[in-house]
Design a protein around this motif. Sequence first.
Motif, PDB file in Angstrom:
ATOM      1  N   HIS A  76       0.862  -1.048  -0.018  1.00 38.59           N
ATOM      2  CA  HIS A  76       0.067  -0.060  -0.123  1.00 38.59           C
ATOM      3  C   HIS A  76       0.913   1.287   0.087  1.00 38.59           C
ATOM      4  CE1 HIS A  76       0.897   0.702   4.110  1.00 38.59           C
ATOM      5  NE2 HIS A  76       0.421  -0.571   4.366  1.00 38.59           N
ATOM      6  N   ASP A 124     -10.229  -5.589   3.878  1.00 35.25           N
ATOM      7  CA  ASP A 124     -11.357  -5.076   3.387  1.00 35.25           C
ATOM      8  C   ASP A 124     -12.409  -5.585   4.399  1.00 35.25           C
ATOM      9  OD1 ASP A 124     -10.351  -3.977   1.112  1.00 35.25           O
ATOM     10  OD2 ASP A 124     -10.289  -5.652   0.092  1.00 35.25           O
ATOM     11  N   GLY A 142      -4.284   0.551  -1.818  1.00 42.05           N
ATOM     12  CA  GLY A 142      -3.442  -0.576  -2.185  1.00 42.05           C
ATOM     13  C   GLY A 142      -2.786  -0.553  -3.592  1.00 42.05           C
ATOM     14  N   ASP A 144      -1.813  -1.159  -7.021  1.00 43.79           N
ATOM     15  CA  ASP A 144      -2.658  -1.818  -8.167  1.00 43.79           C
ATOM     16  C   ASP A 144      -4.018  -2.157  -7.722  1.00 43.79           C
ATOM     17  OD1 ASP A 144      -0.290  -1.657  -9.686  1.00 43.79           O
ATOM     18  OD2 ASP A 144       0.436  -3.727  -9.010  1.00 43.79           O
ATOM     19  N   GLU A 145      -4.534  -1.357  -6.815  1.00 43.68           N
ATOM     20  CA  GLU A 145      -5.978  -1.715  -6.605  1.00 43.68           C
ATOM     21  C   GLU A 145      -6.736  -0.490  -6.875  1.00 43.68           C
ATOM     22  OE1 GLU A 145      -7.254  -4.493  -4.764  1.00 43.68           O
ATOM     23  OE2 GLU A 145      -5.233  -5.432  -4.987  1.00 43.68           O
ATOM     24  N   SER A 149      -8.617   0.672   0.721  1.00 37.24           N
ATOM     25  CA  SER A 149      -8.787  -0.523   1.706  1.00 37.24           C
ATOM     26  C   SER A 149      -8.636   0.139   2.943  1.00 37.24           C
ATOM     27  CB  SER A 149      -7.619  -1.571   1.470  1.00 37.24           C
ATOM     28  OG  SER A 149      -7.850  -2.170   0.368  1.00 37.24           O
TER      29      SER A 149
END
Length: 155
Positions: A76, A124, A142, A144-145, A149
């Motif tokens: 993250h 999550d 995060g 590549d999110e 979160s």
Amino acid sequence: MEDKITKEYTYITLRQQPQIKDKVAEWFHCKWGVPKEVYLECMEDYLNNETEYGWYLCLDGDKIVGGLGVIENDFHDRKDLTPNVCAVFTEQEYRCRGIAGHLLNMVVGDLKSKDITPIYLLTDHTDFYERYGWEFLCMVQGNDEADMSRMYIHK
């Protein structure tokens, strides 16, 4: 027949059974998809006393049924929130038996005994970690999110 709900499990750190590190790395890899080599590198640092960020396991006989680790950053953008509990997992058929809670309490106690506090956890989930003294801290991005979160803290 033994009642599995009240069955005694064995809780260990990887330092207590270093010979199973390959099995442990493979287990975490299968649960989270992170390359086995990444786990092995972190485990080697722990086993070689280069870090106190360790690996905690629940065993049913010689079967790994739950585990978690501690790493610098759990993928993250908040590099200042460290260390992070990571890879918390309990096998489906072993859930709701207090295994994850026991592992969380184990890691908190171990790190506090080494003056490593606070510790953080990215998830999550809601309403689970609070049962074990974790408090919601903030939302983080995060790697590549698409979505943010939840970051928890244990002081």
